[in-house]
Design a protein around this motif. Structure first.
Motif, short mmCIF file in Angstrom:
data_model
loop_
_atom_site.label_atom_id
_atom_site.label_comp_id
_atom_site.label_asym_id
_atom_site.label_seq_id
_atom_site.Cartn_x
_atom_site.Cartn_y
_atom_site.Cartn_z
N CYS A 401 0.83 -1.21 0.00
CA CYS A 401 0.00 0.00 0.00
C CYS A 401 0.86 1.26 0.00
CB CYS A 401 -0.93 0.00 1.21
SG CYS A 401 -2.25 -1.22 1.14
N ARG A 404 1.84 1.92 -3.39
CA ARG A 404 0.66 2.08 -4.25
C ARG A 404 0.50 0.92 -5.24
NH1 ARG A 404 0.50 5.05 -0.58
NH2 ARG A 404 0.16 7.31 -0.59
N SER A 430 -4.58 0.94 6.04
CA SER A 430 -3.56 1.09 4.98
C SER A 430 -4.21 1.08 3.60
CB SER A 430 -2.53 -0.03 5.10
OG SER A 430 -1.87 0.01 6.34
N SER A 434 -4.50 4.36 1.09
CA SER A 434 -3.90 4.37 -0.25
C SER A 434 -4.93 4.72 -1.32
CB SER A 434 -3.28 3.00 -0.54
OG SER A 434 -2.23 2.73 0.37
#
Length: 591
Positions: A401, A404, A430, A434
């Motif tokens: 995360c 990305r 998380s 993200s």
């Protein structure tokens, strides 16, 4: 009583077995029938290993109702104990015989003494007590010239070692050897192990070195392993590691415990390179270490990478003014790489370390950026059905995360749900964070809904992320609902979060919702102050609410009243509540 027990067991056998007994069955008849029936022979073996079973004919699972017999017991009469053993135990346990000489007390049993007979009496030590057991063994040993069988000497060595009677233990070995008795390797290994457990490492090593010269006993793998156990795992100084290596080289055919004890000792005192070398020698012999040794080795290699950062400072002293420079540290990477190699080698040998060690290794790999390797280890642990791997999933998902890489993170999240694991709050936060940073509020809301369905309670951070993401997309209605839900759960939003949502409400002309939000926050703050016992803050809050024209609901007023009554400051609150009653009655009369 024994006869009643036999009759009862025979009655059970008659009830359970479809066998033809005589009218007066006896143990001999039962033994004969059990010897003839192969089914009963099998049941006897099961009884001896697992205890008693009841006779049932249970239908097998499946569409067809087939019946198979469950193993059933055959009552075997208890073998009567030796009457001489019982007599000696009763004589030694008699309080009136405590002061009498054993040679006079047991003179009738001198002719019946043997090693097996002595062992039977020693096993009654719970009845005799420690002192009487030692007295009897000393008397019996002198009667037999200490020419006792190995089981007797082994049992006595274990008896003395468990009671930390090490002087008596040395006397036992010398008494047996000086009278041309036999001291077995098992006896020596028992003595070495008990000495090591009490921290008497030097005494255990001295006994090992003199066992050939004094007792004419040559060490085998059992003795070697016990010495290595003492030197490597019970020594706290680290001064006997080289001695342990020397002893290890004397072993003709080291086994699993020989290698494992040496690996543990080398890891305990920081000699990881030698420990890895010993492990490679072990794997060449197609031997897997014990799980404890594997955990120590991999854990120490992970800590080596964790202690040494990727960048370290090096002091340059050759110049007139010394200074520091930053250089890459290769040991941090090499320690983790070695740990991974050891892990894969161990898994090929059919062993899997503990989940705590695997979690630590996955964490270090993610910290060093080797995420693909961490995912491979995670898949291996999943295929081996390792328990408590949710921590490893949490670590990898958080790292993905942060980078990305949401597709991989969501796939791992799905694997956790499929395996029946319960993701923690930090996993949801998380993923939601993200998606919010990427501007994908719909996906973030989906995971928020999954979070609620799976009964994982969100916290203030979860709501704050979603509120800011919705405000960034100008979805002020959703942001307002989330903020109201957050305040209702007792979470106090940040001042900036409140101002952000309130600004949108005023921008779109929803002053009623703005006022409702402000009233909601005032009421929740009042309740929080009352619950925490902050009476001055609660008094000021209620006064400011009345000045603004906000009147608390009944439950908030009851909380305020109870808090002041419990503290004994009811008179202070009574004036404010009377003022509140006057305003409420005045407004109701005007209405």
């Amino acid at each position: 009583m024994l006869r009643i027990r036999k009759v009862f067991s025979l009655a059970l056998a008659l009830f359970h077995f479809p066998l033809r007994f005589s009218s007066n069955p006896n143990p001999k008849t039962l033994k004969t029938q059990a010897r003839k029936s192969p089914q009963i022979q099998k049941s006897n073996a099961l009884i001896n290993s697992a205890g008693r079973f009841g006779d049932r004919r249970v239908p097998a699972a499946g569409p067809r109702s087939r019946y198979y017999p469950v193993p059933v017991p055959v009552p075997i009469p208890e073998e009567p104990s030796n009457p001489d053993v019982e007599s000696i135990c009763s004589l030694l346990s008699e309080p009136s015989n405590r002061s009498k000489d054993l040679d006079f007390l047991l003179k009738e049993f001198k002719q019946t003494l043997s090693s097996d007979f002595v062992l039977e009496i020693l096993k009654k030590h719970r009845t005799l007590g420690k002192s009487k057991t030692l007295e009897f063994f000393s008397w019996a040993g002198f009667q037999l010239g200490f020419r006792l069988d190995d089981p007797v000497v082994d049992y006595m060595a274990d008896f003395l070692g468990r009671r930390k009677l090490f002087d008596d233990l040395k006397w036992l070995l010398k008494a047996v050897s000086s009278n041309k008795g036999r001291v077995s390797t098992r006896t020596v290994s028992i003595c070495i192990r008990f000495l090591g457990r009490q921290g008497r490492v030097e005494e255990a090593l001295a006994l090992f070195e003199t066992m050939e010269s004094e007792f004419n006993c040559f060490p085998d793998n059992l003795v070697f392993n016990n010495v290595l156990y003492v030197l490597c795992r019970k020594d706290s100084t680290g001064g006997f590691v080289d001695v342990a290596i020397t002893i290890f080289r004397r072993i003709g055919h080291p086994d699993v415990h020989s290698y494992s004890n040496l690996i543990v000792g080398l890891c305990r005192f920081g000699r990881l390179a030698n420990a890895v070398e010993v492990f490679h020698q072990m794997s060449v012999s197609n031997l897997a270490p014990t799980r404890y040794a594997a955990n120590i080795l991999i854990g120490q290699l992970c800590e080596l990478g964790g202690r040494n950062q990727l960048i370290e400072k090096v002091k340059v002293k050759d110049w007139r003014r010394p200074f520091d420079i930053l250089v890459p540290n290769i040991w941090a990477k090499s320690g983790i790489e070695t740990a991974v190699e050891v892990l894969w080698a161990i898994t090929k040998l059919g062993l899997l370390p503990s989940s705590h060690v695997v979690n630590g290794l996955v964490s270090e790999l993610c910290r060093l950026g080797s995420i693909e390797e961490a995912i491979e280890i995670l898949k291996m642990a999943e295929n081996r059905k390792m328990r408590s791997i949710d921590e490893s999933y949490t670590i990898v998902i958080r790292v993905l995360c942060g980078l990305r890489r949401m597709d991989e993170a969501c796939n791992l999240f799905g694997r956790m749900i499929f395996l029946g694991l319960k993701p923690k709050l930090i996993v949801y936060n998380s993923i939601i964070h993200s998606f919010c940073k990427l501007g994908n509020v719909a996906e973030a809301q989906d995971y928020f809904d999954i979070m609620n369905k799976r009964r994982c309670e969100p916290d203030c951070v979860t709501y704050t992320m979603l509120i800011h993401a919705n405000c960034a997309n100008r979805k002020w209605e959703a942001a307002y609902e989330l903020l109201m839900e957050m305040v209702g759960l007792g979470w106090n939003p940040h001042f900036g979060t409140y101002n952000l949502v309130n600004g949108f409400l005023k921008e779109y002309g929803r002053l009623d919702l703005s006022q409702k939000l402000e009233r909601k926050m005032e009421v929740e703050n009042l309740q929080a102050y009352c619950k925490a016992g902050k009476l001055e803050a609660a008094y000021d809050k209620l006064s400011s609410m009345l000045a603004k024209g906000f009147y608390p609901p009944v439950y908030a007023r009851d909380a305020f009243e109870q808090a002041f009554r419990r503290s004994g400051r009811w008179k202070i609150a009574q004036e404010l509540l009377a003022r509140l009653d006057q305003i409420v009655s005045k407004n109701s009369s005007q209405a």
